[in-house]
Design a protein around this motif. Structure first.
Motif, PDB file in Angstrom:
ATOM      1  N   MET A   1      -9.079 -21.264  -7.256  1.00 16.86           N
ATOM      2  CA  MET A   1      -9.580 -20.766  -5.994  1.00 16.86           C
ATOM      3  C   MET A   1      -9.614 -19.241  -5.973  1.00 16.86           C
ATOM      4  N   ASN A   5     -11.915 -16.764  -3.172  1.00 14.47           N
ATOM      5  CA  ASN A   5     -11.105 -16.748  -1.949  1.00 14.47           C
ATOM      6  C   ASN A   5     -11.380 -15.566  -1.014  1.00 14.47           C
ATOM      7  N   ILE A  28     -17.955 -23.356   1.665  1.00 16.04           N
ATOM      8  CA  ILE A  28     -17.510 -24.387   0.727  1.00 16.04           C
ATOM      9  C   ILE A  28     -17.673 -25.746   1.397  1.00 16.04           C
ATOM     10  N   TYR A  30     -17.503 -30.274   0.343  1.00 19.41           N
ATOM     11  CA  TYR A  30     -16.937 -31.264  -0.570  1.00 19.41           C
ATOM     12  C   TYR A  30     -17.882 -32.451  -0.679  1.00 19.41           C
ATOM     13  N   GLY A  77     -16.422 -30.491  -5.269  1.00 24.34           N
ATOM     14  CA  GLY A  77     -16.759 -29.579  -4.185  1.00 24.34           C
ATOM     15  C   GLY A  77     -17.890 -28.666  -4.607  1.00 24.34           C
ATOM     16  N   LEU A  92     -17.855 -27.196  -7.909  1.00 23.51           N
ATOM     17  CA  LEU A  92     -16.419 -26.973  -8.090  1.00 23.51           C
ATOM     18  C   LEU A  92     -15.792 -28.222  -8.680  1.00 23.51           C
ATOM     19  N   CYS A  94     -12.075 -30.033  -9.517  1.00 26.88           N
ATOM     20  CA  CYS A  94     -10.666 -29.995  -9.166  1.00 26.88           C
ATOM     21  C   CYS A  94      -9.813 -30.127 -10.428  1.00 26.88           C
ATOM     22  N   PRO A 103      -9.415 -26.491  -1.215  1.00 25.54           N
ATOM     23  CA  PRO A 103     -10.009 -25.734  -2.314  1.00 25.54           C
ATOM     24  C   PRO A 103      -9.006 -25.090  -3.270  1.00 25.54           C
ATOM     25  N   MET A 106      -9.420 -25.933  -6.992  1.00 29.18           N
ATOM     26  CA  MET A 106     -10.800 -26.047  -7.465  1.00 29.18           C
ATOM     27  C   MET A 106     -11.235 -24.791  -8.207  1.00 29.18           C
ATOM     28  N   GLU A 158     -11.903 -23.230   7.383  1.00 27.95           N
ATOM     29  CA  GLU A 158     -11.026 -23.479   6.231  1.00 27.95           C
ATOM     30  C   GLU A 158      -9.877 -22.477   6.267  1.00 27.95           C
ATOM     31  N   GLN A 164     -15.334 -18.784   5.769  1.00 31.99           N
ATOM     32  CA  GLN A 164     -15.923 -20.097   6.059  1.00 31.99           C
ATOM     33  C   GLN A 164     -16.453 -20.205   7.489  1.00 31.99           C
TER      34      GLN A 164
END
Length: 184
Positions: A1, A5, A28, A30, A77, A92, A94, A103, A106, A158, A164
């Protein structure tokens, strides 16, 4: 992440794949695993009777017949840059098991970056995840020439992604101006 971030970091990622527009909405989302589970459950009920065994049988049948599924559906994601020209998607993956939509474990798969120009977006539908929860949205993207839809879910806010909430609000505004008024 760590790679996405902050707003500066996600801008850098999308700039590195030449995916920038006049308007950019970074967020982001999923893979919506509930959509596939619902399909499997319905098919499983018809094939093997109600219950978990029927769902498992249907899931195996669906996996065996999923040759027309978009390559993007194999990821956990997605980092999205929804621009005025189209949609940039950095998948993304995981690290380990994805137990909750989080996240933190990820990592971007830059070699699988995908760009979909607006003219290839057959339809885009955004709805509340369910009638009780407007903080999670379902996003269905139908791409021209591909049999399946990309079914996603996104948290409006998020905890670990500071950009986000504002960017997702910008995306919803863009969506309402562009897609919500068209017949789906």
């Amino acid at each position: 992440m760590e790679e996405f971030n902050s707003l500066d970091k996600i801008v850098y990622l999308f700039r590195s794949v030449n995916c920038m527009g006049n308007e950019n909405c970074y967020f982001i989302c999923y893979k919506d695993t509930t959509a596939e589970g619902m399909k499997a459950g319905v098919i499983g009920g018809a094939i093997g009777g109600a219950g978990l065994i029927g769902g498992a049988i249907a899931s195996a049948v669906m996996s065996a017949n999923s040759g027309n599924v978009s390559i993007l559906e194999k990821f956990d994601g997605y980092l999205i840059n929804w621009t005025d020209f189209g949609v940039g998607i950095i998948p993304l993956k995981c690290q380990g098991k994805l137990v909750t939509l989080n996240p933190s474990k990820m990592h971007p798969q830059m070699d699988s970056f995908t760009y979909i120009p607006n003219e290839n977006l057959e339809s885009v539908v955004v709805k509340n995840f369910n009638i009780f929860n407007s903080k999670v949205k379902k996003i269905k993207i139908k791409i021209a020439g591909i049999d399946s839809k990309l079914e996603l879910m996104a948290n409006v806010k998020e905890k670990l992604i500071p950009y986000q909430e504002s960017n997702f609000a910008k995306f919803l505004d863009m969506y309402n101006r562009t897609y919500a008024t068209k017949k789906q």
